[in-house]
Every structure is written in C-alpha cells, then in structure tokens.
Design an enzyme around this catalytic site. Structure first.
Site, PDB file in Angstrom:
ATOM      1  N   ASN A 177     106.394  29.036  66.476  1.00 23.73           N
ATOM      2  CA  ASN A 177     106.157  30.348  65.518  1.00 23.73           C
ATOM      3  C   ASN A 177     107.481  30.834  65.180  1.00 23.73           C
ATOM      4  O   ASN A 177     108.416  30.692  66.036  1.00 23.73           O
ATOM      5  CB  ASN A 177     105.306  31.341  66.737  1.00 23.73           C
ATOM      6  CG  ASN A 177     105.213  32.736  66.032  1.00 23.73           C
ATOM      7  OD1 ASN A 177     104.250  32.798  65.252  1.00 23.73           O
ATOM      8  ND2 ASN A 177     105.706  33.684  66.103  1.00 23.73           N
ATOM      9  N   TYR A 181     111.106  39.861  64.593  1.00 26.08           N
ATOM     10  CA  TYR A 181     110.798  40.819  65.538  1.00 26.08           C
ATOM     11  C   TYR A 181     112.246  41.454  65.788  1.00 26.08           C
ATOM     12  O   TYR A 181     113.320  40.519  66.012  1.00 26.08           O
ATOM     13  CB  TYR A 181     110.398  40.443  66.825  1.00 26.08           C
ATOM     14  CG  TYR A 181     109.308  39.544  66.982  1.00 26.08           C
ATOM     15  CD1 TYR A 181     107.780  39.660  66.439  1.00 26.08           C
ATOM     16  CD2 TYR A 181     109.401  38.096  67.331  1.00 26.08           C
ATOM     17  CE1 TYR A 181     106.918  38.823  66.272  1.00 26.08           C
ATOM     18  CE2 TYR A 181     108.283  37.290  67.032  1.00 26.08           C
ATOM     19  CZ  TYR A 181     106.990  37.632  66.677  1.00 26.08           C
ATOM     20  OH  TYR A 181     106.113  36.791  66.404  1.00 26.08           O
ATOM     21  N   ARG A 182     112.607  42.678  65.551  1.00 28.35           N
ATOM     22  CA  ARG A 182     113.959  43.395  65.739  1.00 28.35           C
ATOM     23  C   ARG A 182     114.541  42.850  66.991  1.00 28.35           C
ATOM     24  O   ARG A 182     113.899  42.919  68.244  1.00 28.35           O
ATOM     25  CB  ARG A 182     114.042  44.601  65.436  1.00 28.35           C
ATOM     26  CG  ARG A 182     113.261  45.503  66.539  1.00 28.35           C
ATOM     27  CD  ARG A 182     113.309  46.962  66.214  1.00 28.35           C
ATOM     28  NE  ARG A 182     113.134  47.607  67.400  1.00 28.35           N
ATOM     29  CZ  ARG A 182     112.236  48.549  67.442  1.00 28.35           C
ATOM     30  NH1 ARG A 182     111.162  48.920  66.590  1.00 28.35           N
ATOM     31  NH2 ARG A 182     111.742  49.452  68.674  1.00 28.35           N
ATOM     32  N   TRP A 195     109.032  41.942  70.299  1.00 28.90           N
ATOM     33  CA  TRP A 195     107.715  41.716  70.024  1.00 28.90           C
ATOM     34  C   TRP A 195     106.550  42.239  70.224  1.00 28.90           C
ATOM     35  O   TRP A 195     106.662  42.542  71.454  1.00 28.90           O
ATOM     36  CB  TRP A 195     107.543  40.069  70.069  1.00 28.90           C
ATOM     37  CG  TRP A 195     107.728  39.387  71.463  1.00 28.90           C
ATOM     38  CD1 TRP A 195     107.651  40.084  72.850  1.00 28.90           C
ATOM     39  CD2 TRP A 195     108.699  38.162  71.832  1.00 28.90           C
ATOM     40  NE1 TRP A 195     108.002  39.451  73.659  1.00 28.90           N
ATOM     41  CE2 TRP A 195     108.582  38.181  73.228  1.00 28.90           C
ATOM     42  CE3 TRP A 195     109.303  37.324  70.900  1.00 28.90           C
ATOM     43  CZ2 TRP A 195     109.312  37.047  73.640  1.00 28.90           C
ATOM     44  CZ3 TRP A 195     109.937  36.266  71.621  1.00 28.90           C
ATOM     45  CH2 TRP A 195     109.943  36.279  72.891  1.00 28.90           C
ATOM     46  N   GLU A 241     104.981  28.853  60.207  1.00 31.94           N
ATOM     47  CA  GLU A 241     105.530  29.888  59.224  1.00 31.94           C
ATOM     48  C   GLU A 241     106.511  29.121  58.231  1.00 31.94           C
ATOM     49  O   GLU A 241     106.603  29.208  57.059  1.00 31.94           O
ATOM     50  CB  GLU A 241     105.893  30.936  59.494  1.00 31.94           C
ATOM     51  CG  GLU A 241     105.287  32.368  60.013  1.00 31.94           C
ATOM     52  CD  GLU A 241     104.555  32.049  61.597  1.00 31.94           C
ATOM     53  OE1 GLU A 241     104.876  31.017  62.164  1.00 31.94           O
ATOM     54  OE2 GLU A 241     103.769  32.939  61.931  1.00 31.94           O
ATOM     55  N   ASP A 290     112.041  53.372  62.123  1.00 29.31           N
ATOM     56  CA  ASP A 290     110.964  52.272  61.825  1.00 29.31           C
ATOM     57  C   ASP A 290     110.445  52.597  60.502  1.00 29.31           C
ATOM     58  O   ASP A 290     110.599  53.628  59.904  1.00 29.31           O
ATOM     59  CB  ASP A 290     109.932  52.306  62.906  1.00 29.31           C
ATOM     60  CG  ASP A 290     109.575  50.711  63.186  1.00 29.31           C
ATOM     61  OD1 ASP A 290     109.672  49.722  62.410  1.00 29.31           O
ATOM     62  OD2 ASP A 290     109.617  50.363  64.574  1.00 29.31           O
TER      63      ASP A 290
HETATM   64  C1  LIG Z   1     111.745  44.086  58.624  1.00 30.33           C
HETATM   65  C2  LIG Z   1     110.281  43.768  59.147  1.00 30.33           C
HETATM   66  C3  LIG Z   1     110.894  43.967  60.675  1.00 30.33           C
HETATM   67  C4  LIG Z   1     109.829  43.803  61.872  1.00 30.33           C
HETATM   68  N1  LIG Z   1     109.947  43.950  62.863  1.00 30.33           N
HETATM   69  C5  LIG Z   1     108.992  43.846  63.914  1.00 30.33           C
HETATM   70  C6  LIG Z   1     109.439  44.001  65.282  1.00 30.33           C
HETATM   71  O1  LIG Z   1     110.422  44.492  65.629  1.00 30.33           O
HETATM   72  N2  LIG Z   1     108.290  43.610  65.990  1.00 30.33           N
HETATM   73  C7  LIG Z   1     107.121  43.195  65.671  1.00 30.33           C
HETATM   74  O2  LIG Z   1     106.296  43.007  66.654  1.00 30.33           O
HETATM   75  N3  LIG Z   1     106.725  43.026  64.340  1.00 30.33           N
HETATM   76  C8  LIG Z   1     107.764  43.466  63.385  1.00 30.33           C
HETATM   77  N4  LIG Z   1     107.523  43.171  62.050  1.00 30.33           N
HETATM   78  C9  LIG Z   1     106.206  42.685  61.671  1.00 30.33           C
HETATM   79  C10 LIG Z   1     106.001  41.161  62.117  1.00 30.33           C
HETATM   80  O3  LIG Z   1     106.972  40.456  61.588  1.00 30.33           O
HETATM   81  C11 LIG Z   1     104.980  40.400  61.483  1.00 30.33           C
HETATM   82  O4  LIG Z   1     103.757  41.315  61.946  1.00 30.33           O
HETATM   83  C12 LIG Z   1     104.770  39.055  61.429  1.00 30.33           C
HETATM   84  O5  LIG Z   1     103.413  38.734  61.072  1.00 30.33           O
HETATM   85  C13 LIG Z   1     104.703  38.684  63.151  1.00 30.33           C
HETATM   86  O6  LIG Z   1     104.608  37.408  63.114  1.00 30.33           O
HETATM   87  P1  LIG Z   1     103.538  36.702  64.044  1.00 30.33           P
HETATM   88  O7  LIG Z   1     102.240  36.850  63.500  1.00 30.33           O
HETATM   89  O8  LIG Z   1     104.073  35.208  64.044  1.00 30.33           O
HETATM   90  O9  LIG Z   1     103.545  37.234  65.428  1.00 30.33           O
HETATM   91  C14 LIG Z   1     108.627  43.496  61.139  1.00 30.33           C
HETATM   92  C15 LIG Z   1     108.415  42.978  59.619  1.00 30.33           C
HETATM   93  C16 LIG Z   1     109.371  43.366  58.759  1.00 30.33           C
HETATM   94  C17 LIG Z   1     109.202  43.066  57.336  1.00 30.33           C
END
Ligand SMILES: Cc1cc2nc3c(=O)[nH]c(=O)nc-3n(C[C@H](O)[C@H](O)[C@H](O)COP(=O)(O)O)c2cc1C
Length: 601
Positions: A177, A181-182, A195, A241, A290
């Site tokens: 994956n 996630y920040r 996450w 991805e 955020d």
């Molecule tokens: C700039 C940016 C920051 C993000 N930060 C977070 C975060 O801190 N935590 C989180 O869960 N999703 C965050 N997201 C959203 C996830 O990246 C997004 O839901 C992604 O599909 C998650 O991947 P996954 O489906 O593989 O878990 C962020 C998206 C962007 C564009």
C-alpha cells in the site's frame, strides 16, 4: 505541452513548470516555521491557484522547498499528462467498458489486464546507486530536524511532513500500500503516523498488531508527480498505487530496495525515511491545520521510528499547505473525482456524472446526476455510494436529473430552489464519517443526509404543489420584534438566487446571524424563528455564527457543509426547516471539542 511520460522525478516536473511560467522562485531566505506556509496560502488563494513556489533558501536548512506544484488546473493536468482531467477517466473507461465489472475492485483489476502489463507494473532499479540513496544516514546519524519540514499553521502541534508517500505491506496478503498520511516530527528520529482508522495503512497496521510484529514502513517525499498523486488516490485495498502511477505515466515507476527495511521506494525520490511502527505504541499528535479549513484535534496515533534517512545529494523538499479551500489539495481531489468516475459508473451505470464542490472539502457533499428509471432510484444510488470505498465517508448526497448540469453550481442551486421539498426529498441515515468530520456528536460515524431532487414518477410520493413565484420573495423588512424577542439573532439576509423566470419556486431562504448563549443553542433559536409570524414567508432558514459575512456565499456554503450534523442540527416543521450551521457546544448537545478555524493572525 511536455509529454508526462518524461517526468521521471520531481525535479523534471519543476523544470517543466518553470519553463511554462508556472513556477515562481523566492530567492530571499525564508523560515519553514509559518513563513513558507503563509506565502503558499496567499499564493494558492490567487485566482486559478497562483503559481508553484520554489523557496531557494530556507533558514536553518541546506535544502530548498517547493510547494503548490499541483495547485492549478493547468499544473494538475501537466502533472498527470493530460490536457483535461476527464482524459484520465476516458482512459479508464476504455477498460471498464471492455468487460463489465461487478465491483470497484474488479473495475480496477481490468486495467492491467487490458493494457500492456509492463506499462503499469513497477520496475526494479538495476545499476549503481539509486538517486534517492546518494546520501545515506543511519542509526545515530539520523536527524529529521535537518529537513525543512513546515510548521504550517500557528496552533499546529509541530512541523508536519505534508506530502509523504507512506509505503507498507500487508503481513497477511503481502500486498503493498502507498498512502498519503501526514507525519508530525517529534524529534531527530521519530514522527507520528497519522493514518486514519478507515485507511489501508491503518488496516495493515492492525494486521501487524494482531501478529504482534513490528511493522516496516518506508516514506518517500518528492517523487514524480503521478506517483505523488497516486498515494492520495482511494484505490480499493490490495490494489497497488504504484501500479496506478505507472498507468497514469504510461511508464513503470522504478523502485529500489530500502537500506534498513524490507520495502521498496521510488528510486527517483528526493528523500526517503525508513523505519518501523511498533504495535500498540501510540503518542499524542496534532493539532494540525487541515484541509477542512479547521484544526484537526490532538489524538493518539502510532509512532514511526526512523532507522534511516536517505536522499539525493541536492534534494528538494516537497510540501503542500492545506487549509481553508481552495488550496492545492482541491486539484488533487478533482483529479480523483474525474479518474474514479468511470469506475463508479462501472458499478452503477445509471450515474451520469458527479461533482464535489470544494466548499464540501470532498467528504461532506457530492452532487450526482442519474438516469432515473424507476421509483426510489435516487435512494438506490445513495445507498450504493455510501457503501463504496471512501465515498462511504460522504455526509450529504444530492441526486439530480441529467437535465441539471451537476458541474454547474448555479444550475444546482436553481434546481434546489425550485424543487426541493423538505417533506418528501430528505433521507436521513447513519454511516461512517471521515475522521476529519467535526460536526457529528461521535467521531468517525453518525448521521448522513440524502437529498433527492429528481423528478417524481407517478407512483412516487409527490412533492407538495407550489404556487408562489420567484418574484414574490419580498423585500419587506424583517420585523424588529424578532431581534427583541430573540437577542441571540444579530442580523438577517434574504438569500435571493438568480431565478430568471417567473415559474413557481418552492423555497424562500433566509440566512440568520446568531450568537448563541450558554443555555440557548440552535434548537432554541430555530423554534423562535419557526414561531415568528413575521418570518412565515421563509421556509428554509440557515443559522450562521455572527462573524460570518452573510454576503459571502462560498464561506456560507463551507460552514453549512462542514458544521451541520444532519440528524441533530435541522429542525423541520410543516414544510419549513431551520438548519444550524453555527459552531456547536454543550447548548446544542455537542460534547466533543469543536475545532478552531485556521487563520494566520
Ligand atoms: C495532502 C494530503 C494529505 C493527506 N493526509 C492524510 C492523513 O494525514 N491521514 C489520512 O488518513 N489521510 C490523508 N490524506 C488522504 C489519503 O491520502 C487518501 O484517503 C488515500 O486514498 C489513502 O490511501 P489508502 O486508501 O491507501 O489508505 C491526505 C490526502 C492529501 C491529498
């Protein structure tokens, strides 16, 4: 325009942006604590999203910083190798139409089957030192504070890596994956791992917890733009991805093995953080300004222990600043909207199109147009969307007929004002909510609303007929008695959408400025309004905090979409509704902390 297949890395993309006049260089020294973020915020609020910003000299760091690289329609298209984002969807559609899939996951699986597999699947870096490992720091030599990580907003809990590509592997299926996630920097070698509970990274973490094993994690910062975008894409769990990035680029992503963990990262990355997360070890993280425009509150999240930092010799630190929309993430979200439409349509072919207004910050509202074929069809679509991947976070779904252009806010408002019937068009239900939703009394789950604006079939419950025409929304003053009897109300404004014909309209709307008192919440004010004979001509009334400018439509929509819990914050009586879009507190029965708006005072 440059062909995207040539973007092997971030620096090539930066060069292209500069050549196209899409990048501004800031040569004077700037601080990574609030200054870069303030300048980026200002730039991204310029019409069309401003330019990408390249900060050549960052105080206390030897690395430059680049921000806002995706933050305009032109730049996101350039990043993803298209002239219009719908072209991404068109490419996907070629494959989903080829063999009708039964689920989102199946839809995505068709892609590598249909194109040359070699175009999508990542390749191994073969010869010499991969660019991302030109400099390697391990053990005591690791020092995250050397990287110019931004503190974005004044009340942020610290500096946050805002564009990290977090790479993990399931210990059960072995699937990779890559999610964004920040990471909050805690010290030289630990960060938070933010996450959210519904995300794939969190799911894999739970798998490691069940096996009580340390979880290897690798984080790339600054990669080719298609790969960075792909980390944000809501692919079904188990779908890689990195393969999506290969599909978008029409060229495989080259991956290389990490130095201290058994994972692979994009070889062309600017920085890589390697390390592990220990099952059950949590640490308080946040707050963080955020993309909702609010601070997401402090909470406990896993800790990322960094065992190695590797980087290019002349690495560029890639960051984004999120905050009150519109900002850079709106363009990333728009790409997702367009890319995923054909996959959603593969499962629900009645969907013509959909649109996520940026005031809804993606998870709060989607407008969907459908080819309605049978009674209750809009409900079927709502239920389908609420059960589909990250669409299931969506708090409000508005369904319209194809005659209403769902990409056009004026047409939607027009359809709403004319047709919306409080008594027949609302569906309330329960479901999961985005972790960032702050309106629900309970975090991560709660009330949802569906609004069915489609035309009624003969055997559906009819809307109550209307006879009042647009012209009859009068300019009569609001009686002073209202302000005397409800001191919480400090101002009102009649909402007068541009209705061009004299056809009957159903809805007459009023915005009300309110300052709640400790014991009189939104429901009290709503009751007073609904009982006030002087306001009887208004059937849709929305309450806003008194610091909200009632002439700023976008601000009002942002508050409406973010602040309303549809189950708690609407009082509906005899065809009239009062919706409370103010902040909530104990006087409203809301006992969670309410986040602050983001500002740079
Ligand atoms: C700039 C940016 C920051 C993000 N930060 C977070 C975060 O801190 N935590 C989180 O869960 N999703 C965050 N997201 C959203 C996830 O990246 C997004 O839901 C992604 O599909 C998650 O991947 P996954 O489906 O593989 O878990 C962020 C998206 C962007 C564009």
């Amino acid at each position: 325009m440059h062909n995207v297949t040539a973007f092997n890395n971030l620096r090539q993309f930066i060069e292209e942006l500069e050549a196209c006049g899409e990048l501004k260089r800031i040569r004077r020294p700037v601080s990574a604590r609030l200054e870069i973020s303030r300048l980026t915020d200002q730039e991204s609020k310029r019409p069309g999203g401003g330019k990408a910003l390249y900060f050549e000299q960052v105080k206390h760091s030897s690395f430059p910083v680049v921000t806002n690289v995706f933050g305009s329609s032109r730049r996101i298209c350039l990043a993803l190798g298209v002239t219009h984002l719908d072209q991404l969807g068109d490419r996907i559609r070629e494959f989903t139409e080829f063999d009708a899939p039964q689920s989102l996951k199946e839809a995505f699986r068709l892609i590598p089957k249909a194109v040359e597999v070699s175009r999508c699947l990542p390749r191994r870096f073969k010869s010499g030192t991969p660019p991302c490992q030109q400099v390697v720091h391990t053990g005591d030599d690791v020092d995250l504070t050397r990287i110019p990580v931004l503190k974005c907003w004044p009340k942020d809990g610290g500096p946050f890596v805002t564009l990290p590509l977090v790479i993990t592997r399931s210990p059960v299926s072995g699937k990779r994956n890559m999610g964004m996630y920040r990471l909050q920097i805690f010290d030289r070698n630990t960060t938070g791992m933010h996450w959210h509970i519904h995300k794939d990274g969190s799911h894999y973490y739970q798998e490691y917890c069940r096996q009580n094993r340390k979880m290897p994690v690798a984080v790339a910062v600054g990669a080719d733009p298609a790969t960075v975008y792909s980390a944000t894409a809501p692919l079904p769990r188990g779908m890689d991805e990195v393969m999506l990035a290969g599909f978008i680029r029409r060229k495989p992503v080259v991956m290389t093995r990490c130095v201290t963990v058994d994972l692979e990262v994009p070889a062309e990355a600017e920085f890589v953080l390697e390390g592990y997360v220990v099952p059950g070890e949590l640490r308080r993280e946040g707050p963080f300004g955020d993309h909702t425009g609010y601070y997401s509150l402090e909470d406990d999240y896993p800790v990322f222990h960094v065992t190695a930092v590797t980087h290019r010799r002349d690495a560029v630190y890639h960051a984004t600043v999120v905050g009150p929309p519109p900002m850079e993430d709106c363009y990333l979200a728009r790409a997702t909207e367009r890319l995923f439409l054909p996959m959603i349509q593969a499962v629900m072919p009645e969907i013509r199109d959909y649109w996520f207004p940026w005031e809804g910050v993606f998870h709060n509202i989607v407008v969907v147009s459908i080819d309605k074929e049978y009674p209750g069809h809009a409900w079927k679509v709502m239920s389908g969307l609420w059960g589909q991947g990250q669409m299931s976070f969506c708090k409000a779904i508005v369904v319209v007929d194809p005659a209403v252009d769902c990409q056009n806010p004026e047409k939607i408002l027009d359809a709403f004002v004319r047709n919306f019937d409080v008594q027949t068009d609302i569906t309330l239900t329960l479901g999961i909510l985005d972790v960032l939703d702050h309106s629900s009394p309970n975090p991560t789950y709660g009330n949802k609303i569906g609004i069915d604006l489609t035309r009624r079939f003969p055997n559906e419950e009819p809307r109550i007929p209307v006879t009042v025409t647009a012209g009859t929304i009068t300019d009569e003053p609001i009686p002073d008695a209202l302000f005397e009897s409800v001191p919480e109300i400090s101002g009102v404004r009649v909402i007068r959408p541009e209705i061009t014909t004299d056809e009957p309209v159903r809805n007459h709307m009023l915005a009300v400025s309110v300052q709640k008192s400790v014991d009189r919440g939104g429901r009290y004010v709503a009751d007073m309004i609904l009982n006030d004979a002087g306001l009887a001509r208004f059937n849709l009334i929305v309450l806003f905090d008194d610091d909200i400018d009632l002439n700023d439509a976008s601000m009002m929509l942002w508050k409406l979409f973010n602040n309303v819990d549809p189950g708690r914050d609407m009082v509906i009586r005899q065809g009239r509704a009062v919706v409370d879009a103010c902040k909530k507190g104990a006087m409203d029965g809301h006992h969670r902390e309410w986040p602050d708006d983001l500002t740079f005072d």
